[in-house]
Design a protein around this motif. Structure first.
Motif, mmCIF file in Angstrom:
data_model
loop_
_atom_site.group_PDB
_atom_site.id
_atom_site.type_symbol
_atom_site.label_atom_id
_atom_site.label_comp_id
_atom_site.label_asym_id
_atom_site.label_seq_id
_atom_site.Cartn_x
_atom_site.Cartn_y
_atom_site.Cartn_z
ATOM 1 N N ARG A 211 6.012 5.391 5.287
ATOM 2 C CA ARG A 211 5.664 5.116 6.686
ATOM 3 C C ARG A 211 5.796 6.372 7.543
ATOM 4 O O ARG A 211 4.976 6.614 8.434
ATOM 5 C CB ARG A 211 6.582 4.014 7.232
ATOM 6 C CG ARG A 211 6.174 2.599 6.828
ATOM 7 C CD ARG A 211 7.232 1.625 7.263
ATOM 8 N NE ARG A 211 6.795 0.243 7.115
ATOM 9 C CZ ARG A 211 7.620 -0.797 7.127
ATOM 10 N NH1 ARG A 211 8.938 -0.605 7.263
ATOM 11 N NH2 ARG A 211 7.155 -2.022 7.004
ATOM 12 N N GLU A 215 2.215 6.652 9.240
ATOM 13 C CA GLU A 215 2.200 5.864 10.470
ATOM 14 C C GLU A 215 2.294 6.775 11.696
ATOM 15 O O GLU A 215 3.064 7.742 11.701
ATOM 16 C CB GLU A 215 3.371 4.883 10.495
ATOM 17 C CG GLU A 215 3.368 3.849 9.374
ATOM 18 C CD GLU A 215 2.386 2.715 9.612
ATOM 19 O OE1 GLU A 215 1.669 2.752 10.632
ATOM 20 O OE2 GLU A 215 2.335 1.799 8.767
ATOM 21 N N GLU A 220 7.308 1.505 14.592
ATOM 22 C CA GLU A 220 6.419 0.378 14.896
ATOM 23 C C GLU A 220 5.168 0.508 14.033
ATOM 24 O O GLU A 220 4.085 0.873 14.516
ATOM 25 C CB GLU A 220 6.050 0.364 16.381
ATOM 26 C CG GLU A 220 7.243 0.171 17.303
ATOM 27 C CD GLU A 220 6.842 0.174 18.760
ATOM 28 O OE1 GLU A 220 5.620 0.209 19.043
ATOM 29 O OE2 GLU A 220 7.732 0.147 19.624
ATOM 30 N N ILE A 222 1.790 0.193 11.953
ATOM 31 C CA ILE A 222 0.552 -0.572 12.145
ATOM 32 C C ILE A 222 -0.186 -0.797 10.826
ATOM 33 O O ILE A 222 -1.091 -1.616 10.753
ATOM 34 C CB ILE A 222 -0.381 0.134 13.138
ATOM 35 C CG1 ILE A 222 -0.715 1.545 12.644
ATOM 36 C CG2 ILE A 222 0.244 0.191 14.523
ATOM 37 C CD1 ILE A 222 -1.724 2.273 13.505
ATOM 38 N N TYR A 223 0.207 -0.052 9.809
ATOM 39 C CA TYR A 223 -0.447 -0.200 8.506
ATOM 40 C C TYR A 223 0.414 -1.028 7.550
ATOM 41 O O TYR A 223 -0.004 -2.092 7.094
ATOM 42 C CB TYR A 223 -0.739 1.177 7.898
ATOM 43 C CG TYR A 223 -1.788 1.955 8.629
ATOM 44 C CD1 TYR A 223 -3.113 1.523 8.662
ATOM 45 C CD2 TYR A 223 -1.471 3.133 9.302
ATOM 46 C CE1 TYR A 223 -4.089 2.243 9.332
ATOM 47 C CE2 TYR A 223 -2.440 3.860 9.976
ATOM 48 C CZ TYR A 223 -3.746 3.407 9.996
ATOM 49 O OH TYR A 223 -4.708 4.115 10.670
ATOM 50 N N LYS A 225 3.132 -3.366 7.163
ATOM 51 C CA LYS A 225 3.930 -4.292 7.948
ATOM 52 C C LYS A 225 4.981 -4.976 7.068
ATOM 53 O O LYS A 225 4.728 -5.272 5.897
ATOM 54 C CB LYS A 225 3.041 -5.354 8.593
ATOM 55 C CG LYS A 225 2.028 -4.813 9.589
ATOM 56 C CD LYS A 225 2.717 -4.331 10.852
ATOM 57 C CE LYS A 225 1.719 -3.955 11.937
ATOM 58 N NZ LYS A 225 1.020 -5.112 12.514
ATOM 59 N N THR A 226 6.134 -5.232 7.659
ATOM 60 C CA THR A 226 7.172 -6.000 6.972
ATOM 61 C C THR A 226 6.975 -7.474 7.291
ATOM 62 O O THR A 226 6.863 -7.860 8.459
ATOM 63 C CB THR A 226 8.574 -5.565 7.427
ATOM 64 O OG1 THR A 226 8.771 -4.193 7.084
ATOM 65 C CG2 THR A 226 9.645 -6.398 6.742
ATOM 66 N N TYR A 232 6.102 -6.867 1.954
ATOM 67 C CA TYR A 232 5.323 -5.917 2.738
ATOM 68 C C TYR A 232 3.830 -6.204 2.561
ATOM 69 O O TYR A 232 3.382 -6.648 1.501
ATOM 70 C CB TYR A 232 5.622 -4.482 2.308
ATOM 71 C CG TYR A 232 7.093 -4.148 2.308
ATOM 72 C CD1 TYR A 232 7.732 -3.695 3.463
ATOM 73 C CD2 TYR A 232 7.868 -4.294 1.152
ATOM 74 C CE1 TYR A 232 9.081 -3.397 3.472
ATOM 75 C CE2 TYR A 232 9.216 -3.992 1.140
ATOM 76 C CZ TYR A 232 9.820 -3.548 2.311
ATOM 77 O OH TYR A 232 11.152 -3.268 2.322
ATOM 78 N N GLU A 235 -2.077 -3.850 6.411
ATOM 79 C CA GLU A 235 -3.037 -4.427 7.329
ATOM 80 C C GLU A 235 -4.398 -3.790 7.086
ATOM 81 O O GLU A 235 -4.511 -2.566 6.972
ATOM 82 C CB GLU A 235 -2.612 -4.223 8.776
ATOM 83 C CG GLU A 235 -1.311 -4.949 9.130
ATOM 84 C CD GLU A 235 -1.483 -6.448 9.151
ATOM 85 O OE1 GLU A 235 -2.634 -6.905 9.343
ATOM 86 O OE2 GLU A 235 -0.478 -7.157 8.978
#
Length: 238
Positions: A211, A215, A220, A222-223, A225-226, A232, A235
């Protein structure tokens, strides 16, 4: 089926007409030009073959061929009264693909025309397939692009360095956008070893490092996600 387009550049009107009638009878679309300047103006991206006279007033056929080769690999078949080996060599060195000496039989002309168009069609198909294959070797989502065979990753067009583990995690998740991967799924798929509970920390560390590299804000994401309590998910869109 699209008809093949042939451009005939020849200053002799009788030869142009005879060649046009022959080729049109075989289903080709023929355009004519009486000199090199007009011929260059009529050449287009969808031209499949150029039949080109060498001895013409104004711009010679050799010069026309050189101009065509600056922008196109369309096959060029020379028609000429010159039959010496040195003349043929000059034509081929200028970028020509074949050479037919005048006077010629229409049967031989037709055979050479079909052979050149067949080769050109096969060449273009191979070229298109290679381009499509090259495109298919990359997966892109948002600003991330990843090669499916090699550790090549770019974010917003800039290459980034990933470890092999990070690369394979990202590749697996991008190939399965929207799917939730548990820590066990990831560990057994990437490390190819049996999963134990303490392996969860190993997965978390690699996800965090990944990340930080891909990211815009790893706090935070955006790709990647937890999905709390499950794992995981990558997106598919930003």
């Amino acid at each position: 089926m699209n008809k093949k387009k042939i451009l005939v550049i020849e200053d002799d009107a009788d030869i142009r007409e005879g060649v046009r009638i022959l080729l049109e009878s075989e289903g080709f679309v023929v355009s004519e030009a009486e000199n090199g300047k007009i011929g260059l103006g009529k050449l287009s991206e969808d031209t499949n073959l150029v039949i080109l006279d060498i001895m013409m007033p104004g711009i010679s056929g050799l010069r026309v061929c050189e101009e065509i080769r600056k922008n196109s690999y369309v096959p060029i078949l020379f028609l000429t009264a010159k039959a010496q080996e040195s003349d043929k060599l000059l034509g081929l060195m200028a970028g020509g693909d074949d050479y037919l000496s005048k006077p010629f039989s229409y049967a031989e002309l037709l055979g050479r025309v079909k052979a050149q168009i067949r080769r050109y069609t096969v060449y273009n198909n191979i070229s298109d397939n290679l381009k499509n294959l090259q495109k298919s070797e990359y997966i892109k989502s948002g600003e991330i692009q990843i090669h499916t065979k090699f550790n090549e990753v770019a974010v917003n067009g800039k290459p980034i360095e990933l470890t092999d583990i990070e690369y394979h995690i990202l590749l697996l998740m991008m190939q399965n956008k929207g799917k939730i991967f548990s820590a066990q799924n990831l560990y057994e798929s990437i490390w190819n070893e049996p999963y134990f509970y303490n392996c969860n920390g190993t997965v978390m560390v690699h996800i965090r490092k990944l990340r930080m590299k891909i990211e815009p804000n790893d706090q935070e994401p955006i790709y990647i996600k937890t999905v709390w309590g499950k794992g995981y998910r990558f997106e598919s869109e930003r």
